[in-house]
Design an enzyme around this catalytic site. Structure first.
Site, PDB file in Angstrom:
ATOM      1  N   SER A  10       0.843  -0.828  -0.297  1.00 50.36           N
ATOM      2  CA  SER A  10      -0.255  -0.170  -0.027  1.00 50.36           C
ATOM      3  C   SER A  10       1.243   1.141  -0.031  1.00 50.36           C
ATOM      4  O   SER A  10       0.364   2.024  -0.664  1.00 50.36           O
ATOM      5  CB  SER A  10      -0.591   0.256   1.426  1.00 50.36           C
ATOM      6  OG  SER A  10      -0.605   0.382   2.373  1.00 50.36           O
ATOM      7  N   TYR A 151      11.134  -2.046  18.032  1.00 49.66           N
ATOM      8  CA  TYR A 151      11.577  -2.442  17.025  1.00 49.66           C
ATOM      9  C   TYR A 151      12.207  -3.121  16.816  1.00 49.66           C
ATOM     10  O   TYR A 151      11.775  -4.609  15.651  1.00 49.66           O
ATOM     11  CB  TYR A 151      11.125  -1.271  16.343  1.00 49.66           C
ATOM     12  CG  TYR A 151      11.018  -0.456  14.543  1.00 49.66           C
ATOM     13  CD1 TYR A 151      10.129  -1.748  14.186  1.00 49.66           C
ATOM     14  CD2 TYR A 151      12.243  -0.870  14.394  1.00 49.66           C
ATOM     15  CE1 TYR A 151      10.357  -1.908  11.969  1.00 49.66           C
ATOM     16  CE2 TYR A 151      12.520  -0.908  12.760  1.00 49.66           C
ATOM     17  CZ  TYR A 151      11.552  -1.166  12.085  1.00 49.66           C
ATOM     18  OH  TYR A 151      12.608  -1.577  10.543  1.00 49.66           O
ATOM     19  N   LYS A 155      13.166  -7.103  14.615  1.00 54.81           N
ATOM     20  CA  LYS A 155      13.959  -7.235  13.338  1.00 54.81           C
ATOM     21  C   LYS A 155      14.786  -8.216  14.209  1.00 54.81           C
ATOM     22  O   LYS A 155      15.800  -8.707  12.744  1.00 54.81           O
ATOM     23  CB  LYS A 155      14.189  -5.392  13.163  1.00 54.81           C
ATOM     24  CG  LYS A 155      13.759  -4.977  12.474  1.00 54.81           C
ATOM     25  CD  LYS A 155      12.806  -5.494  11.311  1.00 54.81           C
ATOM     26  CE  LYS A 155      11.671  -4.482  10.474  1.00 54.81           C
ATOM     27  NZ  LYS A 155      10.499  -5.519   9.314  1.00 54.81           N
TER      28      LYS A 155
END
Length: 288
Positions: A10, A151, A155
């Site tokens: 998107s 975050y 990862k």
């Protein structure tokens, strides 16, 4: 021509990669959430672009946090040569200020979501005894910073599971690689999820100052540094796709590396040596 499934189309890397890889003659399955709702405009934009330029782009509705959504979409796709696990989002703020549910949501999206999609396409890849999975990690998967611990955890986790998958899938003819982008001029910073506890968050002014300063620095780079053009990531996807099986590096940094390329350069021979010491050096990617 490859049949390429990309998640998170998107915006950002996914949106650009869908167009770029289709322009190279590939058949692209561009997926995103809410194709008939929030992202309807973006879905129509991709389809219109494909129609205008006579490209092969299909749009599929995939929410990577939903088993049902993933399996429903993949059941409609006959062949996948390449999976680009790009969908993801960042959480920003001091670790203490996040609820346990927020942490689980971050991990569900950035780690478990990639496994949902990979596990859905792997039966097809195992049957054809070939395939490539590109996991979109981050330089935040190689280091950690104040305000981005949640975050970074996602990862770092993605890095670990992807490296193991590389060794497990190599004998089946399937390659797994990691792409580690630095900051790029996408919507990533605008979509950062903040902690739910404002009281705790307020006690970490030094973290807020770092985040604000870092974001200002990065946004300035967007205006003045060509290394933040997201097309760089789409072109890296193309390079990895065109590289023969068995020749692809496990990790590739794209854009500004903040010194982590040096870390990768140091770690890589150690990684290979450790595989040899365990007598599994032949599992480091499929053979030609």
């Amino acid at each position: 021509m490859k049949h390429i499934l990309i998640t998170g189309c998107s915006s950002g890397f996914g949106f650009m990669a869908a167009k770029h890889l289709a322009e190279q003659g590939h058949h692209v399955y561009a997926s995103m959430r809410n194709v008939n709702g929030k992202n309807a405009k973006k879905a129509m934009e991709l389809l219109a672009y494909a129609n205008e330029h006579n490209l092969k782009i299909e749009v599929h509705d995939i929410d990577v946090t939903s088993d049902e959504s993933v399996h429903k979409a993949i059941s409609k796709i006959d062949k996948v040569d390449v999976l680009i696990n790009n969908a993801g989002r960042g959480y920003g703020g001091p670790v203490e200020a996040f609820s346990s549910q927020q942490l689980l949501s971050q991990l569900d999206l950035n780690i478990v979501g990639t496994l949902r999609v990979a596990n859905a396409v792997l039966p097809k890849m195992r049957k054809q005894r070939s395939g490539l999975i590109i996991q979109v990690s981050s330089v935040a998967g190689r280091g950690s910073f104040p305000g981005y611990g949640i975050y970074c955890a996602s990862k770092w986790g993605l890095e670990g599971v992807s490296e193991a998958m590389r060794y497990e899938l190599a004998p089946l003819g399937i390659d797994v690689v990691l792409v580690e982008p630095g900051p790029f001029s996408t919507d990533f910073l605008a979509n950062i999820v903040e902690p739910k506890d404002p009281e705790i968050n307020a006690d970490y002014q030094h973290v807020k100052e770092f985040i604000d300063g870092f974001e200002t620095q990065v946004k300035d780079m967007y205006e003045n540094n060509k290394a933040t053009n997201p097309l760089i990531v789409a072109e890296l996807f193309e390079t990895l796709i065109n590289t023969p099986a068995g020749k692809r590096p496990l990790r590739s940094i794209a854009g500004l590396d903040f010194g982590f390329q040096a870390l990768n350069d140091v770690v890589e021979p150690i990684r290979k040596s450790s595989l040899e010491s365990m007598n599994i050096g032949d599992l480091d990617g499929p053979k030609n």
